[in-house]
Design an enzyme around this catalytic site. Structure first.
Site, short mmCIF file in Angstrom:
data_model
loop_
_atom_site.label_atom_id
_atom_site.label_comp_id
_atom_site.label_asym_id
_atom_site.label_seq_id
_atom_site.Cartn_x
_atom_site.Cartn_y
_atom_site.Cartn_z
N HIS A 29 0.83 -1.21 0.00
CA HIS A 29 0.00 0.00 0.00
C HIS A 29 0.86 1.26 0.00
O HIS A 29 1.89 1.35 0.67
CB HIS A 29 -1.02 -0.01 1.14
CG HIS A 29 -0.51 0.23 2.52
ND1 HIS A 29 -0.33 1.51 3.03
CD2 HIS A 29 -0.19 -0.61 3.52
CE1 HIS A 29 0.08 1.43 4.28
NE2 HIS A 29 0.18 0.15 4.61
N ASP B 281 5.97 2.60 6.39
CA ASP B 281 4.68 1.90 6.38
C ASP B 281 3.77 2.65 5.41
O ASP B 281 3.18 3.66 5.76
CB ASP B 281 4.09 1.89 7.79
CG ASP B 281 2.73 1.24 7.88
OD1 ASP B 281 2.28 0.64 6.88
OD2 ASP B 281 2.10 1.34 8.94
N GLU C 205 -5.18 1.79 2.57
CA GLU C 205 -5.04 0.71 3.54
C GLU C 205 -5.22 1.22 4.96
O GLU C 205 -5.84 0.56 5.80
CB GLU C 205 -3.67 0.05 3.38
CG GLU C 205 -3.47 -1.25 4.18
CD GLU C 205 -2.91 -1.04 5.58
OE1 GLU C 205 -2.78 -2.02 6.32
OE2 GLU C 205 -2.60 0.12 5.96
N GLU C 206 -4.68 2.42 5.21
CA GLU C 206 -4.69 2.96 6.57
C GLU C 206 -6.08 3.36 7.05
O GLU C 206 -6.27 3.61 8.24
CB GLU C 206 -3.74 4.16 6.66
CG GLU C 206 -2.28 3.84 6.40
CD GLU C 206 -1.62 3.05 7.52
OE1 GLU C 206 -2.32 2.73 8.52
OE2 GLU C 206 -0.44 2.73 7.40
N ASP D 50 3.77 -5.83 3.80
CA ASP D 50 3.58 -4.71 4.71
C ASP D 50 4.72 -4.71 5.72
O ASP D 50 5.66 -5.50 5.59
CB ASP D 50 2.21 -4.81 5.41
CG ASP D 50 1.60 -3.45 5.72
OD1 ASP D 50 2.34 -2.57 6.20
OD2 ASP D 50 0.39 -3.27 5.51
N HIS E 137 4.48 4.04 12.63
CA HIS E 137 3.56 5.19 12.71
C HIS E 137 4.22 6.37 13.43
O HIS E 137 3.61 7.00 14.29
CB HIS E 137 2.24 4.79 13.37
CG HIS E 137 1.32 4.08 12.42
ND1 HIS E 137 -0.05 4.12 12.55
CD2 HIS E 137 1.57 3.34 11.33
CE1 HIS E 137 -0.60 3.42 11.57
NE2 HIS E 137 0.38 2.92 10.82
#
Length: 353
Positions: free
Chosen positions: A66, A178, A210-211, A233, A320
């Protein structure tokens, strides 16, 4: 060793904004890279970029990474011109304090910083509390609301500073590792495939959103209708302080990609990935997940009548955050693993458990 052109592509995608749900110049960057080796490249209405080799193959495998990154969105502008935000994806507000930012407006990028009341002015009670997003603001240096509103609109996306830096021992940091490292892996895997060894059609997909709910994987998988799908991922590296191996597994940077096992993964796909890694002497690690993972593998597995799904993960420290850390060796190994995996698929494969 990653080729210079591919490493340049990696740096470029990390430094190109792609907040979830917004049109992004990243799509064009991916299309341009993939068009040098793919037989076809296209973008769907959702924003997923799909590159394919051997499109005439009667059976289809999908590789998904992603491209969307966690970000912020302009919610409110006060009378002094300060911008208040909502989150797009999961942020720890403590990490955001003091970060350099960019507001991506229709007229161009606007630099800013995320501010908070200085520690000198916090009460004893405030010092004990974790800051909330509503207590933070973006300061672009405007004099008042009128000046800010001439530049910034409600709903404009905001990202933290986009900057790739290499560290010692082949480690690299950036926001949005990510999952732009997963995006890089699937496109680089497609590039590394030996066409003479390829029997299946292979689709490498830069999936979106995706998030915010695994949305792009759902729509792209429906359109491609693959029999086998592998999501790439990141996963939590546990080779750093305070992360409990008994809870998260033993996962280290630089020891290869992580092949996941559990109910979200087809056992035959898992065994094939392990077999290919062992035969090709590609370092790898194993991890377990006892439930549906929070990755594109979740959506791909339940597409249409079901897809034989795998999940390969890149160890990531500080997920994150603006300083997510990965090993360049791990993404290199992962791209080769997926290329060899796709080459190994024969016409008479049966992935029925």
């Amino acid at each position: 060793m990653i080729e210079s052109t591919s490493l340049d592509f990696f740096k470029t995608i990390l430094e190109t904004p792609s907040p979830s749900g917004y049109e992004s110049p990243l799509q064009e960057v991916v299309r341009r890279f993939a068009s040098s080796f793919a037989d076809e490249v296209r973008t769907d209405v959702h924003g997923n970029v799909m590159a394919v080799r051997n499109p005439q193959g009667q059976r289809r495998v999908m590789l998904a990474g992603h491209c969307d990154q966690i970000a912020l969105i302009v919610q409110y502008i006060d009378n002094e011109g300060f911008i208040y935000i909502q989150s797009i994806g999961g942020w720890d507000p403590q990490i955001l304090v003091g970060q350099r930012t960019t507001v991506w407006t229709e007229s161009g990028p606007i630099p800013g910083v995320i501010g908070r009341k200085p520690i000198h002015l916090l009460t004893e009670e405030e010092r004990k509390q974790v800051p909330k997003l509503k207590d933070l603001w973006v300061d672009i240096g405007a004099k008042n609301k009128e000046e800010t509103e001439k530049l910034v609109k409600i709903g404009d996306p905001v990202t933290v500073e986009l900057a790739f830096r290499e560290l010692r021992n082949g480690r690299a940091i950036s926001s949005a590792m990510d999952d732009k490292c997963g995006l890089w892996v699937v496109m680089e895997a497609l590039r590394r495939i030996d066409a003479k060894k390829l029997g299946w059609a292979v689709y490498a997909v830069s999936t979106v959103q995706e998030e915010v709910g695994l949305r792009g994987a759902r729509t792209s998988a429906f359109g491609i209708d693959p029999e086998v799908g592998v999501a790439v991922d990141v996963t939590h590296a546990t080779d750093c302080p305070t992360v409990e191996k008994k809870e998260e597994g033993d996962v280290a940077l630089g020891k290869g990609p992580v092949i996941e096992r559990g109910p979200n993964m087809n056992p035959k796909v898992v065994r094939r990935l392990v077999k290919v890694a062992e035969e090709e002497k590609i370092p790898f690690q194993m991890a377990a997940s006892g439930k549906a993972t929070g990755t594109d593998a979740n959506s791909i597995q339940v597409n249409r009548a079901g897809v034989a799904t795998g999940l390969v993960s890149i160890p990531n420290r500080y997920m994150h955050s603006p300083v997510e850390m990965i090993s360049l060796d791990d993404i290199d190994y992962c791209a080769t693993l997926l290329a060899r995996f796709c080459e190994s698929l024969s016409y008479d494969e049966d992935f029925t458990p």
